[in-house]
Write a protein that holds these residues in place. Sequence first.
Motif, PDB file in Angstrom:
ATOM      1  N   LEU A  63      -5.307  12.927   5.874  1.00  0.00           N
ATOM      2  CA  LEU A  63      -5.908  14.131   5.308  1.00  0.00           C
ATOM      3  C   LEU A  63      -6.570  14.983   6.388  1.00  0.00           C
ATOM      4  CD1 LEU A  63      -7.476  12.711   2.007  1.00  0.00           C
ATOM      5  CD2 LEU A  63      -5.285  13.870   2.324  1.00  0.00           C
ATOM      6  N   GLN A  64      -7.104  14.332   7.390  1.00  0.00           N
ATOM      7  CA  GLN A  64      -7.767  15.047   8.476  1.00  0.00           C
ATOM      8  C   GLN A  64      -6.763  15.737   9.395  1.00  0.00           C
ATOM      9  OE1 GLN A  64     -10.327  12.544  10.910  1.00  0.00           O
ATOM     10  NE2 GLN A  64      -9.899  13.778  12.713  1.00  0.00           N
ATOM     11  N   GLN A  65      -5.621  15.093   9.628  1.00  0.00           N
ATOM     12  CA  GLN A  65      -4.722  15.555  10.684  1.00  0.00           C
ATOM     13  C   GLN A  65      -3.649  16.542  10.236  1.00  0.00           C
ATOM     14  OE1 GLN A  65      -3.069  12.122  12.657  1.00  0.00           O
ATOM     15  NE2 GLN A  65      -4.934  11.747  13.835  1.00  0.00           N
ATOM     16  N   THR A  66      -3.377  16.656   8.944  1.00  0.00           N
ATOM     17  CA  THR A  66      -2.246  17.478   8.504  1.00  0.00           C
ATOM     18  C   THR A  66      -2.351  18.914   9.005  1.00  0.00           C
ATOM     19  OG1 THR A  66      -1.840  16.115   6.550  1.00  0.00           O
ATOM     20  CG2 THR A  66      -0.987  18.367   6.511  1.00  0.00           C
ATOM     21  N   GLU A  67      -3.475  19.573   8.753  1.00  0.00           N
ATOM     22  CA  GLU A  67      -3.624  20.965   9.203  1.00  0.00           C
ATOM     23  C   GLU A  67      -3.685  21.057  10.722  1.00  0.00           C
ATOM     24  OE1 GLU A  67      -3.290  23.837   7.750  1.00  0.00           O
ATOM     25  OE2 GLU A  67      -2.873  22.849   5.842  1.00  0.00           O
ATOM     26  N   GLU A  68      -4.251  20.042  11.362  1.00  0.00           N
ATOM     27  CA  GLU A  68      -4.287  20.028  12.830  1.00  0.00           C
ATOM     28  C   GLU A  68      -2.874  20.005  13.403  1.00  0.00           C
ATOM     29  OE1 GLU A  68      -6.593  16.691  14.043  1.00  0.00           O
ATOM     30  OE2 GLU A  68      -8.471  17.433  13.171  1.00  0.00           O
ATOM     31  N   ILE A  69      -1.999  19.202  12.798  1.00  0.00           N
ATOM     32  CA  ILE A  69      -0.622  19.104  13.289  1.00  0.00           C
ATOM     33  C   ILE A  69       0.138  20.397  13.012  1.00  0.00           C
ATOM     34  CG2 ILE A  69       1.575  17.878  13.039  1.00  0.00           C
ATOM     35  CD1 ILE A  69      -0.088  15.360  12.386  1.00  0.00           C
ATOM     36  N   THR A  81       0.849  -1.192   0.000  1.00  0.00           N
ATOM     37  CA  THR A  81       0.000   0.000   0.000  1.00  0.00           C
ATOM     38  C   THR A  81       0.883   1.239   0.000  1.00  0.00           C
ATOM     39  OG1 THR A  81      -1.713   1.257   1.190  1.00  0.00           O
ATOM     40  CG2 THR A  81      -0.170   0.002   2.536  1.00  0.00           C
ATOM     41  N   PHE A  82       0.376   2.313  -0.614  1.00  0.00           N
ATOM     42  CA  PHE A  82       1.077   3.598  -0.554  1.00  0.00           C
ATOM     43  C   PHE A  82       0.831   4.298   0.778  1.00  0.00           C
ATOM     44  CE2 PHE A  82       1.125   3.168  -5.189  1.00  0.00           C
ATOM     45  CZ  PHE A  82       2.379   3.674  -5.501  1.00  0.00           C
ATOM     46  N   GLY A  83      -0.204   3.879   1.508  1.00  0.00           N
ATOM     47  CA  GLY A  83      -0.544   4.558   2.751  1.00  0.00           C
ATOM     48  C   GLY A  83      -1.152   5.924   2.497  1.00  0.00           C
ATOM     49  N   GLY A  84      -1.311   6.682   3.566  1.00  0.00           N
ATOM     50  CA  GLY A  84      -1.942   7.994   3.455  1.00  0.00           C
ATOM     51  C   GLY A  84      -1.027   9.025   2.830  1.00  0.00           C
ATOM     52  N   PRO A  85      -1.528   9.811   1.865  1.00  0.00           N
ATOM     53  CA  PRO A  85      -0.699  10.823   1.199  1.00  0.00           C
ATOM     54  C   PRO A  85      -0.767  12.172   1.906  1.00  0.00           C
ATOM     55  CG  PRO A  85      -2.798  10.669   0.093  1.00  0.00           C
ATOM     56  CD  PRO A  85      -2.851   9.689   1.246  1.00  0.00           C
ATOM     57  N   SER A  86       0.329  12.890   1.851  1.00  0.00           N
ATOM     58  CA  SER A  86       0.360  14.263   2.361  1.00  0.00           C
ATOM     59  C   SER A  86       1.512  14.969   1.656  1.00  0.00           C
ATOM     60  CB  SER A  86       0.537  14.278   3.887  1.00  0.00           C
ATOM     61  OG  SER A  86       1.741  13.646   4.261  1.00  0.00           O
ATOM     62  N   TYR A  87       2.070  15.995   2.297  1.00  0.00           N
ATOM     63  CA  TYR A  87       3.216  16.706   1.736  1.00  0.00           C
ATOM     64  C   TYR A  87       4.309  16.819   2.792  1.00  0.00           C
ATOM     65  CZ  TYR A  87       0.174  18.120  -2.111  1.00  0.00           C
ATOM     66  OH  TYR A  87      -0.668  18.111  -3.192  1.00  0.00           O
ATOM     67  N   ARG A  88       5.534  17.005   2.324  1.00  0.00           N
ATOM     68  CA  ARG A  88       6.644  17.274   3.229  1.00  0.00           C
ATOM     69  C   ARG A  88       6.671  18.771   3.528  1.00  0.00           C
ATOM     70  NH1 ARG A  88      10.598  12.834   2.975  1.00  0.00           N
ATOM     71  NH2 ARG A  88      12.238  14.215   3.752  1.00  0.00           N
ATOM     72  N   ASP A  89       6.812  19.119   4.801  1.00  0.00           N
ATOM     73  CA  ASP A  89       6.929  20.515   5.203  1.00  0.00           C
ATOM     74  C   ASP A  89       8.390  20.836   5.510  1.00  0.00           C
ATOM     75  OD1 ASP A  89       4.267  21.056   4.890  1.00  0.00           O
ATOM     76  OD2 ASP A  89       3.756  20.757   6.998  1.00  0.00           O
ATOM     77  N   PHE A  90       8.779  22.055   5.192  1.00  0.00           N
ATOM     78  CA  PHE A  90      10.157  22.504   5.364  1.00  0.00           C
ATOM     79  C   PHE A  90      10.299  23.233   6.698  1.00  0.00           C
ATOM     80  CE2 PHE A  90      13.236  26.045   4.509  1.00  0.00           C
ATOM     81  CZ  PHE A  90      14.376  25.265   4.517  1.00  0.00           C
ATOM     82  N   PHE A  91      11.438  23.068   7.352  1.00  0.00           N
ATOM     83  CA  PHE A  91      11.685  23.755   8.622  1.00  0.00           C
ATOM     84  C   PHE A  91      13.159  24.138   8.697  1.00  0.00           C
ATOM     85  CE2 PHE A  91      12.088  19.189   9.124  1.00  0.00           C
ATOM     86  CZ  PHE A  91      13.307  19.032   9.767  1.00  0.00           C
ATOM     87  N   ASN A  92      13.445  25.228   9.428  1.00  0.00           N
ATOM     88  CA  ASN A  92      14.843  25.612   9.621  1.00  0.00           C
ATOM     89  C   ASN A  92      14.995  26.435  10.896  1.00  0.00           C
ATOM     90  OD1 ASN A  92      15.761  28.683   8.863  1.00  0.00           O
ATOM     91  ND2 ASN A  92      13.834  28.148   7.835  1.00  0.00           N
ATOM     92  N   SER A  93      16.229  26.564  11.342  1.00  0.00           N
ATOM     93  CA  SER A  93      16.529  27.236  12.607  1.00  0.00           C
ATOM     94  C   SER A  93      17.074  28.648  12.415  1.00  0.00           C
ATOM     95  CB  SER A  93      17.566  26.411  13.389  1.00  0.00           C
ATOM     96  OG  SER A  93      18.771  26.289  12.630  1.00  0.00           O
TER      97      SER A  93
END
Length: 330
Positions: A273-279, A142-154
Amino acid sequence: MNSMIRTTAAALLLVSTVVGAGAAEVTMNVGWSTPLDSQYGILAKKFEELAETYSDGAIDVKLHCCGQIASEDDAFRAMQLGTVDAYFVSQNNISPHWPLMDVFVLPYMFQNTEHLVKVADGPIGDQIREQIRKDTGVHLLTFGGPSYRDFFNSVRPINTIEDMDGLKIRVPKNEVMLATFEAFGAEPVPLAWSETPTALQTGTIDGGDNGTSVIKEMKFYEFAKHLVILDHFASFTPLLASDRFMGKLDDAQREAVLRAAKEAGEYHTEITLQQTEEIRNWLVTEGGMEMTRPERAPFIKAAQKVQQEFAAKRGEAFTDLVNAIQAAAE
């Protein structure tokens, strides 16, 4: 006396038969690199529940988080050798072993999450599953649940593509991802996943990108306070299995595994899909990160050059898949 012996023997045989019928016939060890309660863990637990149910207990799924049975960098090769039963491997760590998977890594290949789901769960996804099995002997369950990678930096907030200039960004050992961050103006640093947390803490790197949930699960917000929403790379949760393991299964057990993987993937898609914006909101309100959403047009323009470069050098099969994915958005 003989009658008593016969009765006792019959009773023992009955107990043995009942116990044997309920015992698992096959053990399936499933591994992944992130914590037990991560997104990988959510999908793994659902798969465990369904596989054991649909096989009537004939398959005993044992879960191993946190890189216990292999690192993600090594897991694909281990499945080819048959030394690991099953493992969650992100698509960017599959492509060094099977380059066609880079069609799922190319930046801005997908217009939205509906496009992601349509491709993964439709004919293109089926084609990928069949081809990777033929070429490598590894089964994509299975591909599992799709989302996007978010970028972060210090270092600083990112409001324009120029703000990326000179940032030392951890990148998986993947050619497409290296080329993409170079096109964005950053200085990509190829680094194994196991080395990433320490490199971020010590300042060896300025940041990186991961699935949104991973930033929370790994507590990267403690060391990098700038969260950037680019939706540049798609992020899936692929579960793969070795041909050696799949070969142990009879027809009913195999059907149970495939059915469990499909339904667990559908369940995980809903959760993701439900949790991405929540996180993302949690990372700001509880994790103390500052979130920016830069204008994407300059990033997309830079990404298109990467798409064209890899389509040109990877050959006809790669280009055909790129075209099919783009057509699926229409």
